[in-house]
Scaffold this active site. Sequence first.
Site, PDB file in Angstrom:
ATOM      1  N   TRP A 176       0.802  -1.325   0.129  1.00  5.57           N
ATOM      2  CA  TRP A 176       0.033   0.182  -0.130  1.00  5.57           C
ATOM      3  C   TRP A 176       0.900   1.294   0.001  1.00  5.57           C
ATOM      4  O   TRP A 176       0.443   2.188  -0.731  1.00  5.57           O
ATOM      5  CB  TRP A 176      -1.041  -0.126   1.117  1.00  5.57           C
ATOM      6  CG  TRP A 176      -1.955  -1.298   1.248  1.00  5.57           C
ATOM      7  CD1 TRP A 176      -2.087  -2.257   1.917  1.00  5.57           C
ATOM      8  CD2 TRP A 176      -2.760  -1.612  -0.096  1.00  5.57           C
ATOM      9  NE1 TRP A 176      -2.853  -3.102   1.633  1.00  5.57           N
ATOM     10  CE2 TRP A 176      -3.390  -2.865   0.317  1.00  5.57           C
ATOM     11  CE3 TRP A 176      -3.224  -0.828  -1.239  1.00  5.57           C
ATOM     12  CZ2 TRP A 176      -4.382  -3.321  -0.491  1.00  5.57           C
ATOM     13  CZ3 TRP A 176      -4.194  -1.684  -2.018  1.00  5.57           C
ATOM     14  CH2 TRP A 176      -4.783  -2.757  -1.603  1.00  5.57           C
ATOM     15  N   ASP A 209      -2.112   6.893   6.081  1.00  5.15           N
ATOM     16  CA  ASP A 209      -2.912   5.782   5.592  1.00  5.15           C
ATOM     17  C   ASP A 209      -3.353   5.067   6.803  1.00  5.15           C
ATOM     18  O   ASP A 209      -2.629   3.828   7.059  1.00  5.15           O
ATOM     19  CB  ASP A 209      -2.265   5.116   4.214  1.00  5.15           C
ATOM     20  CG  ASP A 209      -3.362   4.013   3.885  1.00  5.15           C
ATOM     21  OD1 ASP A 209      -4.369   3.839   4.698  1.00  5.15           O
ATOM     22  OD2 ASP A 209      -2.978   3.295   2.979  1.00  5.15           O
ATOM     23  N   LYS A 252     -12.907  -1.424   6.891  1.00  7.55           N
ATOM     24  CA  LYS A 252     -12.356  -2.390   7.711  1.00  7.55           C
ATOM     25  C   LYS A 252     -12.746  -2.069   9.107  1.00  7.55           C
ATOM     26  O   LYS A 252     -13.488  -3.187   9.760  1.00  7.55           O
ATOM     27  CB  LYS A 252     -10.777  -2.225   7.522  1.00  7.55           C
ATOM     28  CG  LYS A 252     -10.460  -2.786   6.405  1.00  7.55           C
ATOM     29  CD  LYS A 252      -8.771  -2.169   6.052  1.00  7.55           C
ATOM     30  CE  LYS A 252      -8.497  -2.240   4.715  1.00  7.55           C
ATOM     31  NZ  LYS A 252      -8.720  -3.521   3.996  1.00  7.55           N
TER      32      LYS A 252
HETATM   33  C1  LIG Z   1      -3.608  -0.085   4.379  1.00 12.99           C
HETATM   34  C2  LIG Z   1      -4.295  -0.015   3.153  1.00 12.99           C
HETATM   35  N1  LIG Z   1      -4.254   1.063   2.377  1.00 12.99           N
HETATM   36  C3  LIG Z   1      -4.984   1.044   1.157  1.00 12.99           C
HETATM   37  C4  LIG Z   1      -5.944   0.302   0.927  1.00 12.99           C
HETATM   38  C5  LIG Z   1      -6.831   0.332  -0.324  1.00 12.99           C
HETATM   39  O1  LIG Z   1      -8.124   0.553  -0.274  1.00 12.99           O
HETATM   40  P1  LIG Z   1      -9.178   0.812  -1.077  1.00 12.99           P
HETATM   41  O2  LIG Z   1      -9.437  -0.432  -1.672  1.00 12.99           O
HETATM   42  O3  LIG Z   1     -10.216   1.564  -0.298  1.00 12.99           O
HETATM   43  O4  LIG Z   1      -8.604   1.662  -2.099  1.00 12.99           O
HETATM   44  C6  LIG Z   1      -6.166  -0.922   1.623  1.00 12.99           C
HETATM   45  C7  LIG Z   1      -6.919  -2.137   1.265  1.00 12.99           C
HETATM   46  O5  LIG Z   1      -6.995  -3.212   1.738  1.00 12.99           O
HETATM   47  C8  LIG Z   1      -5.349  -1.274   2.857  1.00 12.99           C
HETATM   48  O6  LIG Z   1      -5.218  -2.129   3.803  1.00 12.99           O
END
Ligand SMILES: Cc1ncc(COP(=O)(O)O)c(C=O)c1O
Length: 359
Positions: free
Chosen positions: A102, A172, A196
């Site tokens: 991520w 994030d 989540k």
């Molecule tokens: C830490 C983290 N950041 C970003 C994301 C991506 O999120 P999204 O699917 O809402 O774009 C996730 C998805 O599992 C995540 O766990």
Amino acid sequence: MHRVHNFSAGPAALPEEVLEIAQNELLDYHGQGRSIMEQSHRGEAYTKVDNEAKERLNRILGLNNDFHIMFLQGGASSQFMQVPFNFLSENESADYINTGVWSNKAIKEARLFGNVHESYNGEAEGFSRIPLDSELNFSEQSRYVHFTSNNTIYGTQFDHEPETNGIPLICDASSDFISRPIDLPKYGMIYAGAQKNLGPSGVTVVLIRKDFIKTISKPAIPTILDYRTHAERIFNTPPTFAVYMVNLVLKWVEEQGGIPHFEKLNTKKADILYSQIDKDGFYRGTAQKASRSKMNVTFRLPDETLEERFIKEAAENELVALKGHRSAGGIRASIYNACKLSSVEALVSFMDHFRNKYG
Ligand SMILES: Cc1ncc(COP(=O)(O)O)c(C=O)c1O
């Protein structure tokens, strides 16, 4: 009613109480003869939902009205682009702490806008740990430091904010939002996909410190992507049902005792699961001990055939969604706020049973 022990990494388990309220209110919201989904986002009922959710976030996190609160769309992934679109110019630098998939995606987007300096890159160690403060190095005149507080895939989590010597943090926090207290003065911005710890998918919570948003100085940001468009008012039609669900989850969080309650409960759930993993060599945690996450507990079994059997037999025992992320393999138990202690206890007892059978 049939409900399983749900360890999904996201979209994740929601509190049963919340689902029941949503079910009861679905056809007839507060005597209106229609649902909350079927009315204007400018109307009285939805305005109240939006305000309540923001007030609750302000209280739960102790934001002290210092942050703008926005409910945006496009997931956390859109924030990877929107952050540098607003805060990073061609001739400026920002620091990114790379702790996995991520973080990497956020870095890739930021490079489209300005200079990205990777303060740390954990790839050589399979992203199995969180860096020490002493390992971080920041660029001169960094605009911000971006980090991923909890790494959903590898089961690693920062146990304190990275020390940046005053450079604003952008976080994030998708997979550990409202699971524990945060040191707010260090942050310029925090964002999290709701799916989540906070509600269903479809809405991303974005908190931007009021003095940090004032530092946006780029001349050409498309209106919808400019954070200032959303800071003071609802600009366009928001994901109303998702925000309604977030509001119900936040109400539930407050009723349970807020962050102090969840911090204690999440620590307890993680402790009993990691003690089971550490009992002998049959299960093997993948994250280094000092970096272990209290939200996503990742582990391996002696071989992949046993892992497949573990996932299958667990599901037969009503323990579902335990398969690790496709890039990491193994087992992952996601134990966010809404995952009950009794679900973790059921998993731990299944793990004993499985070890006795195959170990
Ligand atoms: C830490 C983290 N950041 C970003 C994301 C991506 O999120 P999204 O699917 O809402 O774009 C996730 C998805 O599992 C995540 O766990």
